[in-house]
Design an enzyme around this catalytic site. Structure first.
Site, mmCIF file in Angstrom:
data_model
loop_
_atom_site.group_PDB
_atom_site.id
_atom_site.type_symbol
_atom_site.label_atom_id
_atom_site.label_comp_id
_atom_site.label_asym_id
_atom_site.label_seq_id
_atom_site.Cartn_x
_atom_site.Cartn_y
_atom_site.Cartn_z
ATOM 1 C CE1 TYR A 30 -1.625 1.010 -3.100
ATOM 2 C CE2 TYR A 30 -1.927 3.361 -3.492
ATOM 3 C CZ TYR A 30 -2.364 2.172 -2.934
ATOM 4 O OH TYR A 30 -3.533 2.147 -2.212
ATOM 5 C CB SER A 74 -0.934 -0.001 1.219
ATOM 6 O OG SER A 74 -0.174 0.103 2.402
ATOM 7 C CB THR A 80 -6.679 3.925 -3.586
ATOM 8 O OG1 THR A 80 -6.125 5.237 -3.542
ATOM 9 C CG2 THR A 80 -5.960 3.178 -4.709
ATOM 10 C CG ASP A 81 -8.104 9.208 -3.567
ATOM 11 O OD1 ASP A 81 -7.116 8.470 -3.344
ATOM 12 O OD2 ASP A 81 -8.281 10.301 -2.996
ATOM 13 C CD GLU A 82 -2.590 7.175 -3.587
ATOM 14 O OE1 GLU A 82 -1.556 6.927 -4.208
ATOM 15 O OE2 GLU A 82 -2.637 7.285 -2.348
ATOM 16 C CE LYS A 94 -5.789 -0.923 -4.177
ATOM 17 N NZ LYS A 94 -6.136 -2.087 -3.289
HETATM 18 P P1 NAD Z 1 -1.619 -1.825 4.984
HETATM 19 O O1 NAD Z 1 -0.344 -1.832 4.208
HETATM 20 O O2 NAD Z 1 -1.653 -1.227 6.348
HETATM 21 O O3 NAD Z 1 -2.162 -3.328 5.135
HETATM 22 C C1 NAD Z 1 -2.093 -4.266 4.100
HETATM 23 C C2 NAD Z 1 -2.299 -5.655 4.728
HETATM 24 O O4 NAD Z 1 -2.278 -6.622 3.652
HETATM 25 C C3 NAD Z 1 -1.190 -6.055 5.699
HETATM 26 O O5 NAD Z 1 -1.765 -6.606 6.868
HETATM 27 C C4 NAD Z 1 -0.389 -7.107 4.942
HETATM 28 O O6 NAD Z 1 0.200 -8.074 5.782
HETATM 29 C C5 NAD Z 1 -1.461 -7.715 4.051
HETATM 30 N N1 NAD Z 1 -0.909 -8.330 2.829
HETATM 31 C C6 NAD Z 1 0.018 -7.796 1.986
HETATM 32 N N2 NAD Z 1 0.284 -8.662 0.981
HETATM 33 C C7 NAD Z 1 -0.514 -9.741 1.191
HETATM 34 C C8 NAD Z 1 -0.712 -10.967 0.485
HETATM 35 N N3 NAD Z 1 -0.024 -11.248 -0.637
HETATM 36 N N4 NAD Z 1 -1.612 -11.862 0.961
HETATM 37 C C9 NAD Z 1 -2.298 -11.592 2.115
HETATM 38 N N5 NAD Z 1 -2.138 -10.459 2.827
HETATM 39 C C10 NAD Z 1 -1.262 -9.545 2.370
HETATM 40 O O7 NAD Z 1 -2.673 -1.129 4.025
HETATM 41 P P2 NAD Z 1 -3.942 -0.240 4.377
HETATM 42 O O8 NAD Z 1 -3.525 1.177 4.445
HETATM 43 O O9 NAD Z 1 -4.677 -0.853 5.497
HETATM 44 O O10 NAD Z 1 -4.783 -0.406 3.033
HETATM 45 C C11 NAD Z 1 -5.704 -1.485 2.893
HETATM 46 C C12 NAD Z 1 -6.337 -1.412 1.518
HETATM 47 O O11 NAD Z 1 -7.003 -0.176 1.366
HETATM 48 C C13 NAD Z 1 -5.325 -1.500 0.376
HETATM 49 O O12 NAD Z 1 -5.892 -2.289 -0.639
HETATM 50 C C14 NAD Z 1 -5.164 -0.067 -0.074
HETATM 51 O O13 NAD Z 1 -4.844 -0.004 -1.440
HETATM 52 C C15 NAD Z 1 -6.539 0.494 0.205
HETATM 53 N N6 NAD Z 1 -6.606 1.926 0.506
HETATM 54 C C16 NAD Z 1 -5.784 2.481 1.448
HETATM 55 C C17 NAD Z 1 -5.914 3.827 1.760
HETATM 56 C C18 NAD Z 1 -5.063 4.465 2.835
HETATM 57 O O14 NAD Z 1 -5.109 5.686 3.004
HETATM 58 N N7 NAD Z 1 -4.300 3.717 3.615
HETATM 59 C C19 NAD Z 1 -6.851 4.614 1.091
HETATM 60 C C20 NAD Z 1 -7.677 4.016 0.122
HETATM 61 C C21 NAD Z 1 -7.548 2.672 -0.144
HETATM 62 P P1 TYD Z 2 1.337 9.012 2.176
HETATM 63 O O1 TYD Z 2 0.914 8.998 3.608
HETATM 64 O O2 TYD Z 2 2.505 8.174 1.765
HETATM 65 O O3 TYD Z 2 0.042 8.665 1.306
HETATM 66 P P2 TYD Z 2 -0.174 8.753 -0.311
HETATM 67 O O4 TYD Z 2 1.122 8.919 -0.975
HETATM 68 O O5 TYD Z 2 -0.785 7.433 -0.621
HETATM 69 O O6 TYD Z 2 -1.094 9.915 -0.522
HETATM 70 O O7 TYD Z 2 1.677 10.507 1.778
HETATM 71 C C1 TYD Z 2 0.718 11.533 1.943
HETATM 72 C C2 TYD Z 2 1.324 12.816 1.394
HETATM 73 O O8 TYD Z 2 2.423 13.205 2.227
HETATM 74 C C3 TYD Z 2 1.920 12.651 -0.004
HETATM 75 O O9 TYD Z 2 1.681 13.838 -0.752
HETATM 76 C C4 TYD Z 2 3.397 12.472 0.237
HETATM 77 C C5 TYD Z 2 3.641 13.301 1.489
HETATM 78 N N1 TYD Z 2 4.736 12.819 2.374
HETATM 79 C C6 TYD Z 2 5.726 13.702 2.793
HETATM 80 O O10 TYD Z 2 5.728 14.899 2.439
HETATM 81 N N2 TYD Z 2 6.712 13.233 3.624
HETATM 82 C C7 TYD Z 2 6.760 11.929 4.036
HETATM 83 O O11 TYD Z 2 7.716 11.542 4.756
HETATM 84 C C8 TYD Z 2 5.731 11.037 3.597
HETATM 85 C C9 TYD Z 2 5.733 9.596 4.010
HETATM 86 C C10 TYD Z 2 4.726 11.537 2.769
#
Ligand code: NAD
Ligand code: TYD
Length: 353
Positions: A160, A87, A135-137, A164
């Site tokens: 990434y 992620s 994700t919105d990305e 997705k």
């Molecule tokens: P995270 O990295 O915290 O957690 C990912 C989890 O997936 C971990 O527990 C990891 O062990 C598990 N994993 C990784 N590879 C695996 C595999 N091959 N088989 C089984 N398990 C596996 O991520 P997150 O931030 O909790 O994001 C969860 C989901 O939400 C992702 O699909 C991400 O793209 C999506 N998402 C995240 C955000 C955000 O802001 N974090 C926003 C929108 C969408």
């Molecule tokens: P991040 O939390 O990695 O989420 P995403 O890239 O998926 O949006 O980053 C959020 C924003 O913060 C992104 O514009 C990158 C910036 N960023 C920094 O400026 N410094 C940092 O050390 C990190 C990890 C992110």
């Protein structure tokens, strides 16, 4: 009757919050939690439910077809909710291959297994659904105006977001080709408890508490649209229950902030709590991320109109709750920042601070 949820990636940040929310809101739910426990997965996130008979944890990989077949045979899930993913954008820039494997091939493997278990001739077993947490990305980057809607063309930039987007297209293909009941949710940036401190908000909180430099990429004027993680989890439950099969739902709370605003807000709250040595003097503008998306902003009108979802936690409360959570869970933080984290940090930031 209680439903069975196969939650993948349920030991990660959003997945573990989802499992906790689901089990607390639905007494008759059963959760099969499949997680590979990569650096980002942590069973400590699930301490409250590890003894709960409604929660079955399985350590394993979503790319393991034999394992998945066994899980479907043993538990016959009604829902698959796929959180499992690599992620972190910065890690995808240094090593895209594992993103392709887990995010694309892993999603393909889950779809295949679900199809094999749920399809009956030309129809599908009643009450089954696959939900892809996206994700919105995948929409790419916005200029100063406008928002991402579900119709915005996919235009991912990082490895990434490209992985997705590829996964989303596979999910769509299973609906369009086979009529598989699916939904895709596309949420903006989440924050809250249990987020791994490689992401902006927990990284800044952790560095402040250790009086380490606060790395801000480029000018810090990039914009992200922040949503408290529990609001995302509630939205996913609504889409599982009432989302129209084949539909995409954007999730976001109209909370756009520049990165520098976020960093300063964290500093300011910590100072109010008495951390006098934490100051804006710790901020370091470092080299920008390659291909850095400038602005994300979600239009959440569809999920509001069709499913009645609204965010409940405003940013001002959410960020305080989050900072307070990290401060009172310093043992969790200390544990996750040992080991792999140290070498990652060294590689990414050259041991600054
Ligand atoms: P995270 O990295 O915290 O957690 C990912 C989890 O997936 C971990 O527990 C990891 O062990 C598990 N994993 C990784 N590879 C695996 C595999 N091959 N088989 C089984 N398990 C596996 O991520 P997150 O931030 O909790 O994001 C969860 C989901 O939400 C992702 O699909 C991400 O793209 C999506 N998402 C995240 C955000 C955000 O802001 N974090 C926003 C929108 C969408
Ligand atoms: P991040 O939390 O990695 O989420 P995403 O890239 O998926 O949006 O980053 C959020 C924003 O913060 C992104 O514009 C990158 C910036 N960023 C920094 O400026 N410094 C940092 O050390 C990190 C990890 C992110």
């Amino acid at each position: 009757m209680g439903r069975t949820y196969l939650v993948t990636g349920g030991a990660g940040f959003i997945g573990s919050n989802f499992v906790l929310t689901l089990l607390s809101q639905r007494p008759d739910a059963k959760v099969i939690n499949l997680d590979k426990l990569t650096y980002a997965g942590n069973l400590r996130n699930l301490e409250r439910v590890m003894e709960d008979p409604r929660h079955v944890f399985i350590k394993g990989d979503i790319c393991d077809r034999e394992l998945l077949d066994g899980i479907f045979r043993d538990h016959d899930p009604d829902f698959v909710v796929n959180f499992a993913a690599e992620s972190h954008v910065d890690r995808s820039i240094s090593d895209p291959s594992v993103f392709v494997r887990t995010n694309v091939l892993g999603t393909g493997c889950l779809l295949d297994t679900s199809k094999a278990a749920w399809q009956q001739g030309d129809s599908w077993r009643e009450g089954k659904k696959y939900l892809q947490v996206s994700t919105d990305e995948v929409y790419g980057s916005l200029g100063a105006e406008g928002f991402f809607t579900e119709e915005t063309p996919l235009d991912p930039h990082s490895p990434y977001s490209a992985s997705k987007a590829a996964a989303d297209l596979l999910v769509k293909a299973y609906h369009d080709t086979y009529g598989m009941p699916v939904n895709i949710t596309r949420c903006s940036n989440n924050y809250g408890p249990y987020q791994f401190p490689e992401k902006l908000i927990p990284l800044i909180i952790n560095n402040c508490r250790n009086l380490r430099e606060l790395p801000v990429y480029g000018d810090g004027m990039q914009i992200r649209d922040w949503l408290y993680v529990e609001d995302h989890c509630r939205a996913i439950l609504m889409v599982l229950d009432r989302g129209v099969p084949g539909q995409v739902y954007n999730i976001g709370g109209h909370n756009e902030r520049t990165n520098i605003f976020i960093v300063k807000a964290i500093i300011s709250h910590l100072r109010e709590l008495g951390f006098e040595e934490v100051s804006e003097g710790l901020i370091r503008h470092v080299a920008d991320r390659k291909g850095h998306d400038r602005r994300y902003g979600i239009d959440p009108a569809k999920i509001g109109r069709e499913l009645g979802w609204q965010p409940e936690t405003m940013f001002e409360q959410g960020i305080i709750k989050t900072i307070d959570w990290y401060l009172s869970n310093d043992a969790w933080l200390d544990e996750v920042v040992s080991g792999d984290y140290q070498s990652y940090y060294q590689r990414q930031y050259g041991g600054r601070g």
